[in-house]
Design an enzyme around this catalytic site. Sequence first.
Site, PDB file in Angstrom:
ATOM      1  N   ALA A 193       0.820  -1.216   0.000  1.00 29.18           N
ATOM      2  CA  ALA A 193       0.000   0.000   0.000  1.00 29.18           C
ATOM      3  C   ALA A 193       0.851   1.262   0.000  1.00 29.18           C
ATOM      4  O   ALA A 193       0.533   2.249  -0.661  1.00 29.18           O
ATOM      5  CB  ALA A 193      -0.934  -0.007   1.213  1.00 29.18           C
ATOM      6  N   SER A 225      -0.069  -9.838  -9.122  1.00 24.93           N
ATOM      7  CA  SER A 225      -0.582 -10.538 -10.307  1.00 24.93           C
ATOM      8  C   SER A 225      -0.462 -12.051 -10.154  1.00 24.93           C
ATOM      9  O   SER A 225       0.488 -12.557  -9.558  1.00 24.93           O
ATOM     10  CB  SER A 225       0.196 -10.093 -11.556  1.00 24.93           C
ATOM     11  N   TYR A 299      17.105  -6.237  -2.670  1.00 32.09           N
ATOM     12  CA  TYR A 299      16.870  -5.012  -3.446  1.00 32.09           C
ATOM     13  C   TYR A 299      17.664  -5.024  -4.745  1.00 32.09           C
ATOM     14  O   TYR A 299      17.194  -4.534  -5.777  1.00 32.09           O
ATOM     15  CB  TYR A 299      17.213  -3.779  -2.597  1.00 32.09           C
ATOM     16  N   ARG A 310      10.939  -5.414 -17.840  1.00 30.71           N
ATOM     17  CA  ARG A 310      10.436  -4.302 -18.648  1.00 30.71           C
ATOM     18  C   ARG A 310      10.465  -4.620 -20.137  1.00 30.71           C
ATOM     19  O   ARG A 310       9.609  -4.161 -20.896  1.00 30.71           O
ATOM     20  CB  ARG A 310      11.239  -3.036 -18.334  1.00 30.71           C
ATOM     21  N   GLU A 403     -11.466   3.666 -33.561  1.00 28.38           N
ATOM     22  CA  GLU A 403     -11.949   4.702 -34.487  1.00 28.38           C
ATOM     23  C   GLU A 403     -12.135   4.123 -35.890  1.00 28.38           C
ATOM     24  O   GLU A 403     -13.132   4.411 -36.564  1.00 28.38           O
ATOM     25  CB  GLU A 403     -10.967   5.860 -34.520  1.00 28.38           C
ATOM     26  N   TRP A 404     -11.166   3.326 -36.335  1.00 31.32           N
ATOM     27  CA  TRP A 404     -11.259   2.744 -37.682  1.00 31.32           C
ATOM     28  C   TRP A 404     -12.456   1.808 -37.797  1.00 31.32           C
ATOM     29  O   TRP A 404     -13.097   1.742 -38.843  1.00 31.32           O
ATOM     30  CB  TRP A 404      -9.987   1.969 -38.012  1.00 31.32           C
ATOM     31  N   GLY A 407     -18.621   2.160 -35.076  1.00 32.43           N
ATOM     32  CA  GLY A 407     -19.542   1.727 -34.035  1.00 32.43           C
ATOM     33  C   GLY A 407     -19.263   0.324 -33.527  1.00 32.43           C
ATOM     34  O   GLY A 407     -19.342   0.065 -32.321  1.00 32.43           O
ATOM     35  N   GLU A 430       5.413  -2.497 -13.404  1.00 37.82           N
ATOM     36  CA  GLU A 430       6.858  -2.708 -13.575  1.00 37.82           C
ATOM     37  C   GLU A 430       7.603  -1.404 -13.903  1.00 37.82           C
ATOM     38  O   GLU A 430       8.534  -1.375 -14.712  1.00 37.82           O
ATOM     39  CB  GLU A 430       7.128  -3.798 -14.613  1.00 37.82           C
TER      40      GLU A 430
END
Length: 449
Positions: A193, A225, A299, A310, A403-404, A407, A430
């Site tokens: 937290a 996760s 660490y 990454r 967008e392409w 709807g 990460e």
Amino acid sequence: MATNNFSRIAIRRLVASRASSRIASGRLTNNSTTANSTIVSNTSRSFSTSFLHDDAVDHEELNRRMPVTKFTEDEEMVRDAARMWANQELKPLVREMDNECKTRPEVIQGLFDHGFMGMEIPEEYGGSGMNFTSACLVVEELSRVDPSVSILVDIHNTLTNNAVRFWGSDQLKEKWLPRLAADCVSSFALSEAGSGTDAFALKTSAKSSDDGSYFTLNGEKLWISSSKEAGVFLVFANANPSLKHRGITAFMVDANTEGVHVGNPEKKLGLRASSTCPVVFDDVKVDAVDVLGEVGLGYKYCINILNEGRIGIASQQIGIAKGCFDVAMPYLNERTQFGTKLADFQGMEHQYAQIATEIHAAEVMVYNACRMKENGIPFVKEASMVKLFASQVAEKAASKSIEWLGGVGFTQDLLAEKFFRDCKVGSIYEGTSNIQLQTIAKRIKDEYQ
């Protein structure tokens, strides 16, 4: 699972047979740098295409100077196996798992059966014995179909498995690597937290017994996760708070250990099938032999392994961007307005050409970083750059694809809206984008001093 898919055994046999044929023909055999005689081959749905005919390619020269987005036979085989499995077995379940907010057990079993959970674990421990590039290719291909599943594979391979391989004692390797390759999902328990970006401000404690034979862990981790599925947690706890971050120690903690409690999954915007839960450690007794590496060096291990992670996250983001194209481009080629296919309007051509260019740039950055890692070249700056850039490209590709599609892209009829939701966390976990920028800036300043 479909019987025509590549199994882990099939992968190994094919790797062995191809290696033997390369040796017999006198070709190079280095798994990280060898190009095969068909290096410019079928590049369907790739953003690294070549218009040269194969007969015009100087294969000997390519063997010496292999482009980072051209892969060895072994790497292509693994990529194709992941693509086939993802499309045949995973894709039909994606929408249901997203709605249920749960990864199906048969999906997890399939990941193990096909060797995707032990990519870099040596064969002597039951792993696939492949390289880092292969692991990232698997993450990318799975992400093109379901990023929720790819993040489970990415964390498992690039963080936990590699941490045990790099710093685990022989006893720890023998205990966990066979299981990590065969049937045990892992979870990386770092965040709390009060320690998200400031990871080393963690409060989880690890008190040593008087005789030093075990540690007692107390604390709560958040946003962990794969925690519901995990059989083991790689936990970071402080064994000597007076030393601040130099007291942080890494532990391999069996999920069935008394005092380990996994809470309810978070209700998330995206990656819904990936469980993200709080994990409480309440007087959890962990044997000293389950310390990963040395006490107080956790660490350092964390920093090092997250640099590799990454690159894995960037692979996921590229997969998401390509997945958006997989959904949108067939639609643009089929739908007509005013008697013209959408893909043929110049305004549309410019848009998808731009996104494709950015995807290719991110792809080059990812696999360049992979090759740097495999060849022992420092890659911290490059890892931060590619995670930053790939997350930006994925967001842009996901937004544009909706967008392409118009709807229908805004509905759940297609997976575009899911990719849009799933990609956002790429700029957060990460290491946030701001942290990547700080890392990059620091490295650049160091280069000019």
